[in-house]
Design an enzyme around this catalytic site. Structure first.
Site, PDB file in Angstrom:
ATOM      1  N   ALA A   1      47.660  12.026  29.169  1.00  0.00           N
ATOM      2  CA  ALA A   1      47.609  11.239  28.321  1.00  0.00           C
ATOM      3  C   ALA A   1      47.526   9.684  28.919  1.00  0.00           C
ATOM      4  O   ALA A   1      48.181   9.604  30.275  1.00  0.00           O
ATOM      5  CB  ALA A   1      48.837  10.879  27.444  1.00  0.00           C
ATOM      6  N   TYR A   2      46.580   8.727  28.377  1.00  0.00           N
ATOM      7  CA  TYR A   2      46.156   7.746  29.406  1.00  0.00           C
ATOM      8  C   TYR A   2      46.774   6.443  28.909  1.00  0.00           C
ATOM      9  O   TYR A   2      46.639   5.957  27.945  1.00  0.00           O
ATOM     10  CB  TYR A   2      44.651   7.600  29.382  1.00  0.00           C
TER      11      TYR A   2
END
Length: 143
Positions: free
Chosen positions: A27-28
């Site tokens: 996840a960014y």
């Protein structure tokens, strides 16, 4: 420092199931610079990546599951999932990534100790086009 080359895949190696495999979710939190969190099976960590294509700064910090889940909620769905197969190439290792989200894609990466070693690498026949310098294939640009 991370030094790697990235390729499309012409043909997936036979007996893929015989190689070690990780299930990865990333996840960014930010893409400039890249700050991501990752779950690899039951391990969790946060990574900072600097600018660059073949060579760039990379720092990893361990997380626990609670911290990972807390930070994942902050990523607003900017998540990728993939299976990573680790395939020996002599003294090197090919990391074959088969993405399932946000889109289907297959890439292979090889990490090196030096930029000279990376430039002199001769990929095996099952590797396709070298996309190391094509930013479309950075994981952070695929979300």
């Amino acid at each position: 420092m991370e030094i790697e080359r990235k390729f499309l895949v012409k043909k997936i190696p036979e007996n893929l199931e015989s190689y070690p495999c990780l299930t990865i979710e990333q996840a960014y939190l930010c893409t400039d610079p890249v700050v991501r969190i990752r779950q690899e099976d039951n391990s969790y960590y946060m990574t900072y990546k600097g600018k660059g294509m073949m060579a760039r700064e990379e720092y990893n910090l361990p997380l626990n599951e609670n911290a990972y889940l807390h930070l994942k909620a902050k990523a607003d769905g900017r998540t990728i999932t993939k299976k990573r197969y680790r395939i020996p190439l002599g003294t090197l290792t090919a990391e074959l990534d088969i993405f399932s989200a946000p889109r289907e894609l297959t890439l292979v990466e090889v990490e090196f100790s030096t930029e000279e070693e990376a430039r002199s690498f001769c990929p095996p026949d099952w590797f396709g086009e070298d996309v190391t310098t094509d930013s479309r294939y950075h994981n952070s640009n695929m979300i």
